[in-house]
Scaffold this motif. Structure first.
Motif, short mmCIF file in Angstrom:
data_model
loop_
_atom_site.label_atom_id
_atom_site.label_comp_id
_atom_site.label_asym_id
_atom_site.label_seq_id
_atom_site.Cartn_x
_atom_site.Cartn_y
_atom_site.Cartn_z
N THR A 94 0.77 -1.15 -0.06
CA THR A 94 0.02 -0.07 0.02
C THR A 94 0.73 1.33 0.09
O THR A 94 2.01 1.22 0.56
N ARG A 95 0.50 2.20 -0.91
CA ARG A 95 1.02 3.66 -0.78
C ARG A 95 -0.08 4.67 -0.10
O ARG A 95 -1.06 4.74 -0.60
N ALA A 96 0.63 5.47 0.84
CA ALA A 96 -0.33 6.60 1.41
C ALA A 96 0.34 7.82 1.25
O ALA A 96 1.51 7.92 1.34
N TYR A 97 -0.91 8.85 1.14
CA TYR A 97 0.03 9.99 1.22
C TYR A 97 -0.70 10.96 2.41
O TYR A 97 -0.96 12.32 2.21
N ALA A 98 -1.24 10.12 3.35
CA ALA A 98 -1.86 10.79 4.35
C ALA A 98 -1.70 9.84 5.67
O ALA A 98 -1.87 8.72 5.29
N TRP A 99 -1.72 10.47 6.79
CA TRP A 99 -1.66 9.41 7.98
C TRP A 99 -2.96 9.90 8.93
O TRP A 99 -3.03 10.97 9.21
N ALA A 100 -3.37 8.78 9.45
CA ALA A 100 -4.46 9.04 10.77
C ALA A 100 -4.11 8.41 11.95
O ALA A 100 -3.23 7.45 12.00
N HIS A 101 -4.36 8.93 13.00
CA HIS A 101 -4.32 8.42 14.20
C HIS A 101 -4.67 6.70 14.25
O HIS A 101 -5.69 6.74 13.60
N PRO A 102 -3.98 5.98 14.95
CA PRO A 102 -4.42 4.69 14.99
C PRO A 102 -5.81 4.40 15.64
O PRO A 102 -6.48 3.39 15.22
N LEU A 103 -6.45 5.34 16.52
CA LEU A 103 -7.62 5.23 16.99
C LEU A 103 -8.93 5.55 16.00
O LEU A 103 -9.92 5.78 16.33
N GLY A 104 -8.35 6.11 14.96
CA GLY A 104 -9.43 6.62 13.81
C GLY A 104 -9.34 7.90 13.84
O GLY A 104 -8.88 8.69 14.09
N GLY A 105 -10.39 8.46 12.72
CA GLY A 105 -10.69 9.76 12.87
C GLY A 105 -10.00 10.50 11.65
O GLY A 105 -9.03 9.52 10.68
N ASN A 106 -10.15 11.53 11.03
CA ASN A 106 -9.42 12.03 9.84
C ASN A 106 -8.00 12.07 9.82
O ASN A 106 -7.48 12.24 10.69
N PRO A 107 -7.51 12.08 8.56
CA PRO A 107 -5.99 12.30 8.69
C PRO A 107 -5.46 13.49 9.14
O PRO A 107 -6.31 14.65 8.96
N ILE A 108 -4.41 13.50 9.85
CA ILE A 108 -3.95 14.73 10.51
C ILE A 108 -2.73 15.11 9.86
O ILE A 108 -2.25 16.35 9.80
N PHE A 109 -2.02 14.29 8.81
CA PHE A 109 -0.71 14.60 8.17
C PHE A 109 -1.27 14.42 6.76
O PHE A 109 -1.80 13.29 6.58
N GLY A 110 -0.94 15.01 5.81
CA GLY A 110 -1.18 14.77 4.42
C GLY A 110 -0.24 15.46 3.46
O GLY A 110 0.21 16.54 3.75
N THR A 111 -0.14 14.93 2.23
CA THR A 111 0.87 15.24 1.18
C THR A 111 -0.11 16.40 0.27
O THR A 111 -1.23 15.76 -0.23
#
Length: 680
Positions: free
Chosen positions: A525-542
């Motif tokens: 998998t390739r990702a350009y955003a990251w979300a907290h392990p407990l869920g929710g919207n990505p808080i970091f993105g490209t």
């Protein structure tokens, strides 16, 4: 005494041909003694066929000991400060033909407080009647803090002012790497190092996550001013391999979850040039921490000059080369220059980061502000997380480069990587790294190249703000996720927003300004955003926001094929982008689409007007970033206003100032923003 051939003043040798009594080396210097030449330098040297253990030995613990105005030649160590506490001042010492010029070794509870001012390393011996033997120089200045006995903590505090080296240096020796390294001497070879800063220990700095920091073995060295010249001969043979080398290793026998040894190296106003493998090389191993600070017009240039550049086995010949595995390492630069290096100006590599439970920052952090990266043979800046070549066989596990992570200890998400906004200006910076207000141009490959490789989940975690990037032969910005040889898949997380940047006149070879490349086949998998392990919207993105992308011919294609058709998406106020996509908004670009993908969809939140540079037509080969400042009378973008969906975290000065530090630029937050690194 005066030498019979050169008429140079001579103080001590073994022989009595001057009419005096010969000396026995090493010369032991008691505490509180001053030894200084009256004119000079006065030469002190050994004439033995084999070098003595030292020329001067300050081995018994010394206070207020001063040595100055001497030439120190022909020892295994020129000046030796080992053992107990030491307070030493060296002034105007000329070192030549020592295996190690100066060595400070602090062990157990020793504290070494050192000042080295106006000293010089010379490659050519003076013409003496009975010169010392010819010895292979391996290390110039060596500082090592070693926790020899567990629980007894050593420390070195050293200031080096106006150090100089004058070549040519021939017949060089070398030492193996002190700790891990992806340069050749990390795999059984050797390298000569003009300055070494080393530490090792096994006491843990934090006995509990919220506890008070405990002392650990540490070497803190500051270099102020001076020109360090690698000193190859005119045929580019000989010379020092590495200018400044910082390395740390842990002696902890169990599973360490925090730091056991540390180094801090700060260079202010230092010029490093013509080293063979790296001007600056910093490394950190399991459970250690290191910081390299470059300040005040420190310049690293001409690394690998005149040599053959072959990167098939090792990433070599970079101006600054940082390597970290399962520890914490930071490169923090402000107002520095990296140019004309045979490899990249700045290169960072992290094949793996500690994946045991810890709440302490781990990874290879990058913070560069107000700096220049021009005319390097490869890229201006390169960040690499993942496996490294088979010739340097370090294991691969999840790694992070450009920023740091911690491992969660909460049972609800135990073992998960946690990313935080962090603080790039802290004494020990952490969180997301930053490249801010930098000029990057005329490099042989990319302006910026970020890359992950391997079958683990590797991260690149750096934001790029207010930078001007022009006339690089390949893309101005290239993100690359690639398969390692023999592996079936790759997992990559690229978190590299570009905000208020100008990418102009790049991509003559690759036909693109910006690209996010991925393998054509393979799992993962390739990702350009990251979300907290407990869920929710990505808080970091490209995301590419309020940024100029324009080729030399404004109608040429800007977006590489993968980002145009596969991964790029226009940002809108009605949807949150999937982690699979890279967001675009408020950009200046061309509508010439490769296959009709993202380009056409970006309007009307972006513009296709040619960039109104204040100088009209830029001189592409010029190194002046100011030619890309914008004409205030040109068209601008004001339609992209919604900051609530921006998954990057800028500090106030990154929002509120432009490339030149002008704080009058309209803020993107209030909806009157333009784009690019500078707005008049």
């Amino acid at each position: 005494m005066v030498d019979l051939v050169s008429n140079l003043p001579v103080g001590y040798t073994e022989n009595n041909f001057f009419g005096g009594i010969g000396e026995t080396f090493p010369l032991v210097v008691p505490s509180g003694v001053t030894i200084a030449g009256t004119s000079g330098p006065v030469y002190v040297y050994s004439q033995n066929a084999s070098p003595p253990a030292a020329i001067f030995d300050l081995n018994t613990g010394v206070s207020q000991t001063r040595i100055g105005n001497l030439g120190v030649l022909g020892g295994s160590i020129g000046i030796k400060v080992h053992g107990g506490n030491a307070d030493v001042l060296l002034q105007k010492i000329t070192f030549s033909n020592n295996v190690v010029g100066f060595s400070s070794l602090a062990q157990d509870t020793s504290l070494h407080t050192l000042e080295i001012t106006g000293c010089t390393f010379k490659g050519l011996l003076p013409s003496l009647a009975n010169p010392p033997g010819s010895y292979a120089e391996s290390v110039g200045l060596k500082f090592e803090a070693d926790e020899l006995t567990s629980g007894l903590i050593p420390r070195i505090e050293a200031t080096v002012n106006n150090l100089a080296s004058v070549g040519p240096f021939t017949g060089m020796g070398g030492v193996g790497s002190y700790s891990v390294s992806d340069l050749p001497f990390g795999n059984g070879s050797s390298a000569s190092c003009l300055v070494q800063v080393l530490a090792q220990g096994d006491s843990q700095e934090f006995l509990s996550p919220l506890g008070v920091a405990q002392p650990i073995a540490e070497a803190v060295v500051s270099l102020n001013g001076g020109t360090l010249d690698g000193g190859p001969d005119p045929a580019h043979a000989g010379g020092w391999d590495i200018g400044v080398y910082s390395a740390i290793k842990s002696k902890f026998s169990g599973t360490s979850t925090n730091y056991t040894a540390a180094t801090t190296v700060t260079l202010t106003g230092v010029v490093l040039e013509d080293f063979r493998e790296a001007g600056v090389h910093g490394t950190a191993n399991v459970g250690t921490r290191g910081i390299v600070n470059l300040r005040g017009q420190t310049t690293v240039q001409n690394t690998g000059s005149g040599l053959t550049h072959n990167t098939s086995a090792y990433p070599i010949h970079n101006g600054v080369h940082m390597f970290c595995i399962e520890g914490y390492l930071a490169l923090s630069c402000d107002d520095s220059n990296f140019g004309n290096n045979l490899g990249s100006g700045v290169f960072l590599s992290c094949p793996g980061t500690l994946n045991q439970e810890t709440t302490f920052d781990m990874g290879l952090f990058l913070g560069i502000r107000r700096s220049k990266m021009h005319l390097n043979g490869e890229s201006g800046l390169e960040l690499f997380s993942g496996v490294i070549p088979p010739s340097a066989p370090f294991f691969a596990q999840p790694g992070i480069v450009g920023g740091t992570w911690t491992i969660a200890s909460d049972p609800a998400y135990s073992g998960e990587v946690l990313l935080v906004e962090g603080d790039a200006s802290a004494t020990k910076p952490y969180g997301q790294g930053v490249v801010d207000r930098c000029a990057i141009s005329n490099n042989g490959r990319n302006g910026i190249h970020v890359r992950v490789e391997g079958d683990e989940k590797h991260y690149v975690f750096t934001r790029f703000v207010n930078n001007i990037i022009w006339n690089n032969e390949w893309e101005g910005f290239l993100s690359e996720i690639s398969l390692a040889p023999g592996e079936a898949g790759v997992d990559g997380v690229i978190l590299t927003p570009l905000v208020h940047c100008t990418l102009a006149g790049n991509g003559d070879v690759t036909d693109a300004t910006i690209e996010f490349a991925e393998p054509a086949s393979g799992g993962g998998t390739r990702a350009y955003a990251w979300a907290h392990p407990l869920g929710g919207n990505p808080i970091f993105g490209t995301e590419i926001v309020n940024t100029i992308m324009q080729r030399k011919t404004s109608g040429d294609i800007d977006l590489g094929p993968n980002v145009d058709v596969g991964r790029g998406e226009p940002m809108s106020s009605s949807a949150i982008l999937s982690p699979d996509f890279i967001g675009f908004g408020g950009v200046r670009f061309t509508t010439s689409a490769r296959i009709g993908g993202l380009n056409a969809a970006l309007l009307p939140a972006s513009t296709i007007h040619s960039t109104p540079y204040s100088v009209g037509s830029p001189t592409w080969t010029s190194l002046l970033a100011s030619q890309f400042y914008l004409d205030p009378g040109g068209s601008f973008i004001s339609s992209f206003k919604d900051a609530t969906l921006l998954f990057f975290h800028l500090l106030g000065n990154e929002w509120g100032t432009d490339f030149s530090g002008n704080s009058s630029r309209a803020s993107m937050i209030d909806g009157t923003a333009d784009k690019g690194a500078e707005e008049l």
